[in-house]
Write an enzyme that holds these catalytic residues in place. Structure first.
Site, PDB file in Angstrom:
ATOM      1  N   ASP A  76      39.356 -15.931  30.637  1.00  0.00           N
ATOM      2  CA  ASP A  76      40.098 -14.917  29.767  1.00  0.00           C
ATOM      3  C   ASP A  76      39.970 -14.650  28.328  1.00  0.00           C
ATOM      4  O   ASP A  76      39.530 -15.763  27.874  1.00  0.00           O
ATOM      5  CB  ASP A  76      41.765 -14.932  30.148  1.00  0.00           C
ATOM      6  CG  ASP A  76      42.091 -14.702  31.709  1.00  0.00           C
ATOM      7  OD1 ASP A  76      41.303 -14.505  32.671  1.00  0.00           O
ATOM      8  OD2 ASP A  76      43.256 -14.651  31.779  1.00  0.00           O
ATOM      9  N   HIS A 220      40.026 -20.018  29.583  1.00  0.00           N
ATOM     10  CA  HIS A 220      39.986 -19.288  28.314  1.00  0.00           C
ATOM     11  C   HIS A 220      38.705 -19.470  27.471  1.00  0.00           C
ATOM     12  O   HIS A 220      38.767 -20.752  27.105  1.00  0.00           O
ATOM     13  CB  HIS A 220      41.103 -19.104  27.563  1.00  0.00           C
ATOM     14  CG  HIS A 220      42.460 -18.857  28.166  1.00  0.00           C
ATOM     15  ND1 HIS A 220      43.152 -19.632  28.870  1.00  0.00           N
ATOM     16  CD2 HIS A 220      42.936 -17.634  28.292  1.00  0.00           C
ATOM     17  CE1 HIS A 220      44.058 -18.934  29.547  1.00  0.00           C
ATOM     18  NE2 HIS A 220      44.159 -18.035  29.161  1.00  0.00           N
TER      19      HIS A 220
END
Length: 287
Positions: A76, A220
């Site tokens: 992400d 992430h």
């Protein structure tokens, strides 16, 4: 991740009937704002010249996750400064992944986004500015999703069918608005906590130890410690007999307006929830 709410007006869904239809329902009530910068002149031509299909490269192989022990790596908040290094690791290990891109980040790193698509990885929507969608009115939820979806398509030639709401914060209204844009909501069942624990060894061990068949692992790619963890993570997952795939390969055929891989589901199999039913509270974490 602290990103301020975008102030440029979206390119609302040109060429995408799902986006155009949803945006049309709120366009008359959308606040006037400065026009967004036009995409680089070579973006659409470059995407078209690659001959890519609607959802990704035509050369993408598929895996039958009913037969294999599959697991999906997801990243992400990018593209980030360390995303090119992550792509090198994935290429070296011949490992696919799914990237949920933030529009503001993509707008500044278009070349990296094209590299993600060219490598055959899956791309999904992670909004334009990373807000909690449950706190926004309908028009701005649609704005955040449609703007990002269209920019991904312009830059990469890939039309996303997956969406991940920031922080995992969703409810039936947000889920419905995603569905109206032709998007399926994808959450996760393994949280590496890389957003708060900046330790590569911990991130790698958490993913390897908690993975189950058809798990979706949350990470992430804006975190250097996460990128540093991926090589050992891939090796560890494969030693446990897992085959690395994209999210869509785990799901099979995503259905717009449905939620998949909700962490509240007691099994690690995909959670297929309709837009009806009791409201799910938005989760508060730094995803």
């Amino acid at each position: 991740m602290a990103i301020t709410l975008g102030v440029s007006r979206p390119h609302h869904g040109a060429g995408d009937p799902d986006v155009a239809a949803a945006v049309g329902r709120v366009a008359g009530d959308t606040p006037e704002e400065p026009a967004a910068p036009a995409p680089a002149k070579d973006d659409e031509a470059t995407a078209a010249s690659r001959g890519r299909g609607t959802h990704g490269p035509s050369t993408r192989r598929t895996v039958d996750c009913k037969r294999k022990r599959c697991v999906a790596l997801t990243f992400d908040d990018g593209p980030g400064l360390d995303t090119p290094r992550l792509l090198q690791v994935l290429a070296r290990r011949k490992a696919p992944a799914t990237f949920f891109l933030v529009g503001q980040m993509l707008d500044g790193r278009r070349r990296t986004a094209r590299q993600i698509a060219r490598a055959g990885h899956e791309i999904g929507v992670h909004t334009w500015a990373h807000p909690n969608l449950t706190t926004l009115p309908d028009k701005w939820v649609t704005w955040q999703l449609a703007h990002t979806k269209r920019l991904i398509t312009e830059v990469t030639g890939v039309r996303p069918v997956l969406s991940r709401p920031p922080y995992g914060a969703s409810n039936p209204r947000v889920l419905r608005l995603q569905g109206e844009l032709g998007l399926s909501e994808v959450l996760w069942d393994v949280d590496t906590s890389d957003w708060k624990i900046r330790n590569s060894g911990y991130v790698s061990r958490t993913a390897v130890q908690r993975a189950r068949r058809n798990s979706v692992i949350l990470m992430h790619d804006i975190r250097p410690t996460t990128v540093a963890a991926v090589d050992s993570m891939i090796r560890g997952l494969r030693r446990r007999g897992f085959t690395l795939v994209t999210v869509s390969e785990v799901i099979g055929k995503p259905v717009a307006g449905r939620t998949y891989f909700d962490w509240r589901t007691p099994t690690h199999q995909p959670a297929r929830r309709s837009t009806g039913g009791k409201k799910r509270p938005g989760r508060r974490s730094a995803h």
